[in-house]
Design a protein around this motif. Structure first.
Motif, mmCIF file in Angstrom:
data_model
loop_
_atom_site.group_PDB
_atom_site.id
_atom_site.type_symbol
_atom_site.label_atom_id
_atom_site.label_comp_id
_atom_site.label_asym_id
_atom_site.label_seq_id
_atom_site.Cartn_x
_atom_site.Cartn_y
_atom_site.Cartn_z
ATOM 1 N N ILE B 55 -4.443 5.082 -6.846
ATOM 2 C CA ILE B 55 -3.838 5.051 -6.649
ATOM 3 C C ILE B 55 -3.094 4.167 -5.081
ATOM 4 C CG2 ILE B 55 -3.112 6.509 -4.538
ATOM 5 C CD1 ILE B 55 -4.656 9.001 -5.764
ATOM 6 N N GLU B 56 -4.577 3.300 -5.176
ATOM 7 C CA GLU B 56 -4.095 1.702 -4.077
ATOM 8 C C GLU B 56 -3.366 1.404 -4.538
ATOM 9 O OE1 GLU B 56 -7.344 -0.613 -1.934
ATOM 10 O OE2 GLU B 56 -7.846 2.147 -1.328
ATOM 11 N N ARG B 57 -3.562 0.893 -5.935
ATOM 12 C CA ARG B 57 -2.697 0.166 -6.666
ATOM 13 C C ARG B 57 -0.940 0.474 -6.645
ATOM 14 N NH1 ARG B 57 -4.990 -1.096 -12.483
ATOM 15 N NH2 ARG B 57 -3.192 -0.800 -13.513
ATOM 16 N N LEU B 58 -1.336 2.026 -6.788
ATOM 17 C CA LEU B 58 0.291 2.498 -7.080
ATOM 18 C C LEU B 58 1.112 1.933 -5.877
ATOM 19 C CD1 LEU B 58 1.778 4.641 -9.060
ATOM 20 C CD2 LEU B 58 1.077 6.134 -7.310
ATOM 21 N N GLU B 59 0.066 2.277 -4.971
ATOM 22 C CA GLU B 59 0.847 1.644 -3.757
ATOM 23 C C GLU B 59 1.713 0.559 -3.214
ATOM 24 O OE1 GLU B 59 -2.114 2.786 0.027
ATOM 25 O OE2 GLU B 59 -1.760 4.826 -0.902
ATOM 26 N N GLN B 60 0.707 -0.114 -3.916
ATOM 27 C CA GLN B 60 1.156 -1.502 -4.070
ATOM 28 C C GLN B 60 2.403 -1.391 -4.845
ATOM 29 O OE1 GLN B 60 -0.604 -4.559 -2.827
ATOM 30 N NE2 GLN B 60 -2.117 -2.932 -2.040
ATOM 31 N N ASP B 61 2.533 -1.597 -5.792
ATOM 32 C CA ASP B 61 3.887 -1.253 -6.719
ATOM 33 C C ASP B 61 4.344 0.385 -7.041
ATOM 34 O OD1 ASP B 61 5.666 -1.482 -8.256
ATOM 35 O OD2 ASP B 61 4.476 -2.185 -10.066
ATOM 36 N N GLU B 62 5.104 0.482 -6.609
ATOM 37 C CA GLU B 62 5.465 1.875 -6.099
ATOM 38 C C GLU B 62 6.303 2.606 -7.771
ATOM 39 O OE1 GLU B 62 6.005 4.699 -3.324
ATOM 40 O OE2 GLU B 62 4.409 3.536 -2.379
ATOM 41 N N SER B 63 6.928 1.707 -8.591
ATOM 42 C CA SER B 63 7.560 1.607 -9.517
ATOM 43 C C SER B 63 6.498 2.092 -10.878
ATOM 44 C CB SER B 63 9.090 0.777 -9.199
ATOM 45 O OG SER B 63 8.274 -0.264 -10.078
ATOM 46 N N ASP B 64 5.815 2.089 -10.346
ATOM 47 C CA ASP B 64 4.742 1.862 -11.836
ATOM 48 C C ASP B 64 4.388 3.446 -12.078
ATOM 49 O OD1 ASP B 64 3.803 1.031 -13.932
ATOM 50 O OD2 ASP B 64 1.945 0.190 -12.725
ATOM 51 N N GLN B 65 5.666 3.822 -13.060
ATOM 52 C CA GLN B 65 5.625 5.211 -13.440
ATOM 53 C C GLN B 65 4.595 5.219 -14.926
ATOM 54 O OE1 GLN B 65 7.520 7.454 -12.788
ATOM 55 N NE2 GLN B 65 8.635 6.365 -11.482
ATOM 56 N N ALA B 66 4.070 4.289 -15.864
ATOM 57 C CA ALA B 66 3.044 4.301 -16.475
ATOM 58 C C ALA B 66 2.107 4.235 -15.660
ATOM 59 C CB ALA B 66 2.567 2.942 -17.078
ATOM 60 N N LEU B 67 1.891 3.903 -14.278
ATOM 61 C CA LEU B 67 0.345 4.062 -13.142
ATOM 62 C C LEU B 67 0.649 5.527 -12.807
ATOM 63 C CD1 LEU B 67 -2.422 2.851 -12.775
ATOM 64 C CD2 LEU B 67 -0.655 1.768 -10.390
ATOM 65 N N ARG B 68 1.647 5.601 -13.279
ATOM 66 C CA ARG B 68 1.891 7.285 -12.072
ATOM 67 C C ARG B 68 1.206 8.191 -12.871
ATOM 68 N NH1 ARG B 68 5.078 8.408 -8.098
ATOM 69 N NH2 ARG B 68 5.487 6.351 -7.078
ATOM 70 N N THR B 69 1.864 8.256 -14.581
ATOM 71 C CA THR B 69 1.151 9.196 -15.930
ATOM 72 C C THR B 69 -0.137 8.224 -15.533
ATOM 73 O OG1 THR B 69 3.165 7.797 -16.491
ATOM 74 C CG2 THR B 69 2.186 10.077 -17.498
ATOM 75 N N GLU B 70 -1.072 7.834 -16.133
ATOM 76 C CA GLU B 70 -2.222 8.023 -15.809
ATOM 77 C C GLU B 70 -2.690 8.470 -14.742
ATOM 78 O OE1 GLU B 70 -5.331 3.832 -16.021
ATOM 79 O OE2 GLU B 70 -3.131 3.369 -16.169
#
Lengths: 193, 598, 426
Positions: B55-70
Motif C-alpha cells: 500500500i505504501e508503494r501504491l501511495e507513491q504511484d497512485e496510477s499503478d492499476q496492476a499494483l492495485r489489483t495485486e
C-alpha cells in the motif's frame, strides 16, 4: 488400659472432634455473615468503558478466545454517515471506494452501504471482526466516535478474571452488573438489555 | 485349551487396536494443530507487513492499476488464509477431542477386561513407624531445601528487590544524575557575576555514578514530552505525530480548554507529564506558571524575585522571551535581567540566581535546554558572550565557555549525530558546536552574519542556518564541517527553519515558506501564506504545523509538493511556537494558553 | 482532485460543526436526516447469559453433590461415581467452560473480604461454600467427581503408579503454598493466579494460549501414570478440603462391614490414601514421642518466623506482578517495558490518564505495604503448615483396619471394588 479408660479416651476424642466440626461450621457461617453485605444476587460481566478505552489493540490479542470476544459495535445513533469515514478508510486515502487498498479493517469486517447522497451506512460483520480497534481509533480521531469496542456478551466466557482486563493499559475493562452489560456511548436505548 | 492359546497369540484384540489407532490419530492431529498454530501466528491480519508495504508503494504511484489489483488479491488471500486457519484449528480441536475420547474409552475397556485384584506382595511393607520416620526425614529435608533455595534466590535478586518503587515518592521519572569525571574542575571558570542562592533541599555534593548513556539523547521521556522550546533537542521536531488537524477558535470546536496567562511573555509552552509550563514577566514581576494539562487550571504560579533592575527591552521581545525548559524534575526559567531559577513540579523554588544583566539590544531571548544534569544557557551579548552549563540540582556552574561572537537571539539546540551529542549554537559569525559534557568547542564554521534570531534546523547530519540579510546555509556537521549548499532567496529573521531527512522548510517573517531538498538545495516549492510569521514551524509526523501571526495554523504535508492539510483558525494573534503532546497541541495566543484536542 | 476532496471535506466538516453545536455538542458530524426515508438500524447488543441459568448451575452442583455422596456412601458404586465424573466434565467442564468453579471462587471470596469495591456474586459464593459443607458432612465427595478438573484427571488416570509415602508428604505442602499465594494476589487485587494458570480450562474451552495447552497436556499425560497430579500436589481448594475432610461427620469406608484384613485393597488406591493397619506393638516409647512432640511444638514458632522472614524478602518481587507497581517501576527506571523507541502503551495510557506521579507513587506505596505484610503472613502460614505436618507425623494414630486417610482420600470409590466383604454377608 482398661475398657473403661479406653471409653473415656474415645469420648474425649469424640468431644474434640465434635468441637472442631462445629467450629468449622461456625467459621463458614461467620464468613458467610461477614460477606453478607457484599453479596449481590446478580452476576457480573466484563465490559469496556469506552470513555477510558485508548484503542490500543490489545483486545484482539489478549482475549482467551480466538478471535476475541471483543468486537466493534456501531452506535448508529451517533454516526454521521460520512462519505470519508475515518473508521472505514485508511488515512490519506484518495479514492473513496471499497478497494482493499483503501480499507482500514484488516479483515474487511466493515461493509459500506450507500444510502443517499452524501450518506453512507457502515455495518460490522461480527463474525469477521477481531476487535483490533483500528476502525475505532479512526472514527474517534476523524469522526464522531460511533464505532466503539465492546465485549460481545454472547461470545464472552465471562472468565473469573478477564485476561484482557489484566493487559489493558488504561484499566478500561471492569465488572459491570449483567443487567446493564453494555457501556456504549451515544445510544438512545429503547429498552435496557 | 487350544482356544486359549489362540487368544494369547492374537496380537491385538478389538479395543486394543482401537486404542492404538485413535492414539496415533490423536497424535497426528495434535502435531498438525501445533503446526497450524504457528502458521496462524505468522498470518496475523493486523500486522501484515507485506500488505502495508504494498500500500505504501501504491501511495507513491497512485496510477499503478496492476499494483492495485495485486493488493486486492493479496488481501483476499491473506484473509482467506487467516480464517481458514482458524477454522482448521477449531475443527482440529474437535477432532483431537474425539480422538482422545475414543482413546480413553478404549483404554477403559481394556482396563475393565483385566482382573482387578492385583497380586499381593509379601511380606508386609514398611511398618507404620518406619514410614512416619522416613516421611519426617524427607519433609524436613524438603523444607530445608525450600528455605535454602528461597534464601539463595532472595540473595541473588536482592539487588533488584531492595529498592521498592515507592522508596522515592517524587514527581521525577527521569532521575538521571551524572557527574562526569572532570567535574572536579574548580569554580574559577564561573563568571564573577554569577551568584547563587541554593535552597536547602538541594544537596550540592551528592555525587552519584554515571547512570545514563550520553548517546541516549534525547531520552524516551523527553520524546514523550515536550521539554524545550521547539521540542526535545530544540530542532523543531515533535515526537508525537497524532496532533489534531482541525479546530476552530470561534466556535470552540476541538478546543479542550483556554486559560488566561496572567503576565505577558514571548515564550512558548513546554509540556511534561500532566503539566504545561509558561513564564511571564513585566518590569516589576517575573513568574513561572504550571497548568494542568487536562483541565487548563493553573496549578501553581511561582514568583521569581527580581534580583536587579530589568534592562530596556523592545516590545516584541519583552521581559520573558526565553522559553522555559524542564527535565521532568524541575522547570528552569530565565528572564530579561539575567535572573534564572529552578522550580520543582510542585512549584517550590529549588535554586535561583542571576547571570548578570545581558548587554544587548532588544533583550535576552535565547531559550534554555537541559542535557541530563546540565542546564545549557546561551548568553551571547555585546561583550563577554559565553555558553554555560549549570548544575540542574544546585545551579552551580559546571562549565562556561567564552564565545567570540556578537549578540544573538537564537536558542541552542542539542543534536545526536549518532556518534556523539553536540550543542549547536548560531551567532554572527557562524555555527559552533560544543561538547555538552565538558563545554569544549568541537568545531566552528563561518556561515552567517548580522543580528541572528532564528535557531538552526537539523536532520540526518546536516544543520541549516538562516538569517535575514545573510544567507541560508546547509552545513554537514562533524570535525571538518563543510557547507553543502547555500541560497539567499528566502531568508528569515524570526522563525527558525525545520528539516526532515529529505526536506527543509524555511518560513520567513513576511509569510512566504520555501521547501528545499536537504542534500542538493533544490527548491521544490514556495508558498505565500499572506500573513506574517514569527512562530517557528514544527514537524509533526508527516506534517508541518506553522502558525501565522494572525492565529491561523497552516498544516501542510512535509512533501515534495505543497499539499495543504488544513488551516484551522484560532482567532487570536500568536507569535509563539506550539507545543505538541499526545493528541494535543498547546498554543499560546494573545493572552491565553489553548489546549487543542481531546 | 485530491485537494478538492480535502477542501470539500473540511468545508463540510466546518459546516457540520457549526450546525451540530446546538443539537449535540459532542458530535462533529450531526446525524443526517434522510430524505428518502431510510430508517437507521438499531445497535444490537447481545445479552449475557440469563441469571436464572446461573442459579441453575448452583442447583446442578447441589444435586450432583448429593447424588455422588449417595453413590459413594450408600450405593458404594465406583461405576456410578465414574458416570457422575463424566457428567461433571461435560456439564461444568465443556458446557460451562470451567467457569464458575469452586477452586477459582477462593479468589472471589478473598477479594470480597479484602477489597471494599468488589461485590461477590451469590453464585460464586455458593460455589465456594457448598462443597466445603458437603466435605464437612461426607468427606471429599466434591473431589471424587464433581470438580471438572478432578473428574477429568480421574478419567485419564489409567495406569497409576504408587508414589513413595514420603514424597507424597513432601509434595503435599505445595497446595498450601499455592493457596497462600493465590490468596495474597487476590487480596491485594493483583491477579487471579488460580484461573490464570488453570491447566485444564483450555481444554474445556478448546481455546487457550499455546503454553497453557502445553502445560495442560503435560498434566494430562502425567495424569495417566500419576493419579491426579494437579489435585494432589497443587490444587489450593484441595488443600482446604484436605483439612476439613479430616473432621467430616461421615466418610466413606473401604469395607461396608468389618475389615477382615484380607489385604486385597492394599494396592487399590491410586492416591496412596489408604491407612494400613497398625499394630499397637509398633508404638514407639512414649517418652521419645512426647519429647519429639514437645520439641516440634517449640519449633513451630521458629518455622513460622523463618518462613515469614524468607517470604518477606520476596515481597517486592510479588508486588511487581501488580500492574500498577510495575508501571511505577518502569516509569521510575525509565525502562519503557523494554519497548525501546516506541513508548509502551501502559505509559501512554498513564500519561493521558491525568494521574500524577505522586498519586501513583502513593497508591503503589500502599500496595507494596500490603504485599510486605502479606508475604510475611504467607511465609508464616507456610512455616505453620510445615510444622503441623511434622507434628502430625510424630503422632501415633492407631487403626487396626484398612481405612481411608480422610485427609487425602478423594472418595473415588475404587477401593470398594476390591473389598470382598459385601454388606450383610458377615
Amino acid at each position: 488400659m482398661s475398657a473403661e479408660e479406653k471409653n473415656i479416651k474415645l469420648t474425649r476424642r469424640d468431644f474434640v472432634r465434635k468441637g472442631i466440626q462445629f467450629s468449622i461450621l461456625g467459621g463458614i457461617g461467620v464468613m458467610a455473615g461477614g460477606l453478607l453485605p457484599k453479596l449481590v444476587g446478580q452476576e457480573y460481566v466484563w465490559q469496556i468503558d469506552t470513555k477510558k478505552c485508548t484503542h490500543c489493540g490489545r483486545c484482539a490479542t489478549s482475549c482467551i478466545k480466538t478471535p476475541s470476544a471483543v468486537k466493534c459495535f456501531h452506535a448508529f445513533d451517533m454516526c454521521g454517515y460520512c462519505d470519508l469515514c475515518g473508521g472505514y478508510f485508511r488515512q490519506g486515502v484518495k479514492n473513496l471506494n471499497t478497494g482493499a487498498e483503501n480499507q482500514l479493517c484488516p479483515t474487511a469486517a466493515i461493509t459500506r452501504q450507500f444510502i443517499e447522497e452524501p450518506f453512507f451506512e457502515y455495518h460490522i460483520q461480527k463474525d469477521l471482526c477481531i476487535g483490533c480497534a483500528k476502525c475505532v481509533k479512526g472514527c474517534e480521531a476523524f469522526g464522531n466516535g460511533s464505532l466503539q469496542l465492546q465485549v460481545d456478551q454472547s461470545i464472552c466466557d465471562n472468565c473469573n478474571e478477564c485476561s484482557i482486563a489484566r493487559d489493558c493499559p488504561s484499566n478500561a475493562i471492569s465488572r459491570v452488573p449483567s443487567g446493564k452489560s453494555y457501556l456504549m456511548q451515544g445510544i438512545n436505548w429503547k429498552n435496557e438489555t | 485349551m487350544i482356544k486359549e492359546d489362540k487368544k494369547t497369540k492374537r496380537p491385538f484384540d478389538l479395543w486394543e487396536s482401537i486404542f492404538l489407532v485413535s492414539g496415533v490419530f490423536s497424535f497426528v492431529v495434535c502435531v498438525l494443530l501445533i503446526a497450524n498454530y504457528f502458521q496462524i501466528n505468522r498470518a496475523d491480519p493486523v500486522n501484515t507487513k507485506v500488505l502495508n508495504a504494498l500500500i505504501e508503494r501504491l501511495e507513491q504511484d497512485e496510477s499503478d492499476q496492476a499494483l492495485r489489483t495485486e493488493i486486492r488479491e493479496f488481501d483476499l488471500l491473506a484473509r482467506k488464509a487467516y480464517f481458514t486457519n482458524q477454522w482448521q484449528i477449531r475443527f482440529g480441536g474437535y477432532l483431537l477431542l474425539a480422538g482422545v475420547l475414543v482413546c480413553i474409552l478404549a483404554a477403559l475397556m481394556i482396563d475393565a477386561k483385566k482382573t482387578k485384584v492385583k497380586e499381593i506382595e509379601l511380606p508386609v511393607k514398611k511398618t507404620y513407624v518406619l514410614t512416619q520416620r522416613n516421611a519426617r526425614k524427607w519433609l524436613s529435608a524438603g523444607g530445608l531445601m525450600l528455605a535454602v533455595t528461597a534464601m539463595v534466590f532472595a540473595y541473588i535478586t536482592h539487588k533488584n528487590m531492595e529498592d521498592p518503587v515507592s522508596g522515592e515518592a517524587s514527581t521525577g521519572n527521569d532521575r538521571n544524575t551524572f557527574v562526569d569525571p572532570e567535574s572536579n574542575r574548580s569554580d574559577d571558570l564561573s563568571p564573577d557575576t554569577t551568584q547563587f542562592a541554593v535552597a536547602d533541599t538541594a544537596k550540592a555534593d551528592t555525587v552519584k555514578k554515571l547512570v545514563f548513556n550520553p548517546l541516549d539523547y534525547p531520552t524516551a521521556a523527553m520524546k514523550n514530552n515536550f521539554p524545550t522550546f521547539r521540542g526535545a533537542g530544540a530542532i523543531g521536531l515533535s515526537h508525537k505525530n497524532n496532533a489534531p488537524v482541525s479546530w476552530d477558535g470561534a466556535s470552540g470546536r476541538n478546543i479542550k480548554w483556554k486559560t488566561a496567562v496572567p503576565l505577558p511573555g514571548m515564550n512558548s509552552p513546554i509540556v511534561w507529564g500532566n503539566f504545561v509550563f509558561l513564564t511571564g514577566a513585566n518590569e516589576v514581576k517575573q513568574e513561572v506558571y504550571c497548568f494542568n494539562k487536562n483541565t487548563g487550571k493553573i496549578i501553581w504560579k511561582t514568583n521569581v524575585p527580581k534580583s536587579t533592575q530589568s534592562p530596556k527591552v523592545s516590545d516584541d521581545t519583552g521581559h520573558a522571551a526565553a522559553s522555559a525548559a524542564t527535565d521532568g524534575e524541575n522547570v528552569y526559567a530565565v528572564f530579561s535581567n539575567g535572573d534564572i531559577a529552578a522550580i520543582d513540579h510542585a512549584g517550590k523554588m529549588i535554586w535561583s540566581g542571576n547571570l548578570g544583566v545581558p548587554d544587548k539590544s532588544y533583550g535576552h531571548s535565547s531559550s534554555l535546554i537541559v542535557y541530563f544534569d546540565k542546564l545549557i544557557v546561551q548568553y551571547d551579548q555585546k561583550k563577554g558572550s559565553n555558553l554555560m552549563a549549570l548544575d540542574t540540582k544546585t545551579g552551580k556552574t559546571i562549565w562556561s565557555t567564552p564565545r567570540k561572537v556578537k549578540s544573538s537571539w537564537s536558542s541552542p539546540s542539542i543534536v545526536n549525530t549518532g556518534s556523539r551529542v553536540e550543542i549547536l549554537v548560531l551567532a554572527d559569525p557562524g555555527l559552533s558546536s560544543y561538547d555538552p559534557a565538558t563545554g569544549k568547542q568541537l568545531w566552528s564554521i563561518n556561515c552567517t552574519s548580522g543580528e541572528v534570531g532564528p535557531s538552526i534546523a537539523y536532520a540526518n547530519g546536516i544543520a541549516f542556518a538562516v538569517n535575514e540579510y545573510a544567507k541560508l546555509a546547509a552545513i554537514k556537521v562533524g570535525d571538518q564541517p563543510t557547507i553543502l549548499w547555500e541560497n539567499n532567496d528566502y531568508l528569515s529573521d524570526v522563525p527558525s527553519p525545520v528539516a526532515t531527512k529529505d526536506f527543509l522548510f524555511v518560513a520567513t517573517s513576511y509569510g512566504e515558506v520555501a521547501c528545499y531538498n536537504t542534500k542538493s538545495g533544490e527548491e521544490y516549492w514556495v508558498h505565500d501564506f499572506e500573513a506574517g510569521i514569527y512562530s517557528s514551524p514544527m514537524i509533526v509526523g508527516k506534517l508541518v504545523y506553522l502558525m501565522d501571526r494572525k492565529g491561523t495554523m497552516h498544516i501542510f504535508k512535509a512533501e515534495k509538493k505543497f499539499t495543504l492539510v488544513g488551516e484551522p483558525m484560532l482567532g487570536e494573534k500568536s507569535d509563539y511556537t506550539p507545543a505538541f503532546a499526545d493528541g494535543q497541541v498547546f498554543i499560546r495566543a494573545g493572552n491565553n494558553l489553548y489546549c487543542i484536542g481531546k | 482532485m485530491k485537494k478538492s476532496i480535502y477542501i470539500l471535506f473540511f468545508i463540510l466538516s466546518a459546516i457540520f460543526a457549526f450546525q451540530s453545536f446546538p443539537v449535540n455538542a459532542e458530535n462533529r458530524f450531526p446525524k443526517p436526516e434522510f430524505e428518502q426515508g431510510h430508517i437507521q438500524p438499531e445497535t444490537i447488543t447481545p445479552s449475557p447469559r440469563l441469571l436464572l441459568l446461573e442459579y441453575l448451575d448452583v442447583a446442578v452442583l447441589i444435586t450432583a453433590l448429593s447424588l455422588i455422596s449417595y453413590f459413594i456412601l450408600k450405593k458404594r458404586s465406583r461405576k456410578l461415581v465414574f458416570w457422575t465424573s463424566v457428567f461433571s466434565v461435560l456439564y461444568f467442564g465443556f458446557y460451562r467452560e470451567g467457569c464458575v468453579c469452586s477452586i477459582g471462587a477462593i479468589q472471589n471470596v478473598t477479594l470480597a473480604l479484602f477489597k471494599d469495591d468488589y461485590h461477590i456474586p451469590l453464585t460464586a459464593f455458593l460455589f465456594f461454600i457448598i462443597p466445603l459443607i458437603y466435605t464437612l458432612l461426607f468427606g471429599r465427595t466434591f473431589c471424587a467427581g464433581i470438580c471438572p478438573l478432578g473428574a477429568l484427571q480421574d478419567i485419564v488416570g489409567l495406569k497409576p503408579m504408587p508414589i513413595e509415602a514420603w514424597l507424597e508428604k513432601v509434595l503435599g505442602i505445595f497446595p498450601f503454598i499455592y493457596l497462600g499465594l493465590a490468596v495474597l494476589f487476590a487480596a491485594t487485587g493483583t491477579d487471579f493466579v488460580i484461573c490464570r494458570y488453570d491447566p485444564f480450562v483450555g481444554f474445556f474451552r478448546l481455546d487457550a494460549s499455546f503454553t497453557m495447552f502445553m502445560i495442560g497436556g503435560l498434566f494430562l499425560i502425567a495424569g495417566v501414570f500419576i493419579a491426579r497430579p494437579y489435585c494432589r500436589f497443587l490444587c489450593p481448594y484441595g488443600a482446604l478440603l484436605n483439612i476439613i475432610s479430616r473432621f467430616s461427620f461421615k466418610h466413606m469406608t473401604i469395607t461396608p462391614e468389618t475389615c477382615i484384613n484380607c489385604r486385597l485393597c492394599e494396592n487399590a488406591c491410586p492416591y496412596g490414601a489408604i491407612n494400613m493397619p497398625v499394630q499397637l506393638k509398633e508404638k514407639e516409647k512414649t517418652e521419645t514421642v512426647v519429647r519429639r512432640y514437645i520439641l516440634l511444638s517449640i519449633m513451630v514458632p521458629i518455622f513460622i518466623f523463618t518462613g515469614g522472614f524468607l517470604a518477606s524478602n520476596f515481597s517486592s518481587g510479588f508486588a511487581h506482578v501488580n500492574p500498577k507497581v510495575k508501571l511505577a517501576k518502569e516509569l521510575k527506571n525509565n525502562t519503557n517495558y523494554g519497548m525501546g523507541e516506541k513508548e509502551a502503551l501502559e505509559i501512554t495510557a498513564f500519561r493521558s490518564s491525568g494521574q500524577s506521579m505522586d498519586e501513583l507513587n502513593l497508591e503503589v506505596a500502599k500496595i507494596e505495604k500490603e504485599f510486605y505484610l502479606g508475604s510475611w503472613i504467607l511465609g508464616g502460614f507456610t512455616g505453620l503448615v510445615f510444622g503441623l505436618m511434622l507434628i502430625s507425623l510424630t503422632v501415633f494414630k492407631y487403626h487396626p483396619d484398612y481405612s481411608p486417610n480422610k485427609a487425602t482420600c478423594h472418595s473415588c470409590a475404587r477401593c470398594m471394588e476390591f473389598c470382598p466383604v459385601k454388606p450383610g454377608v458377615l
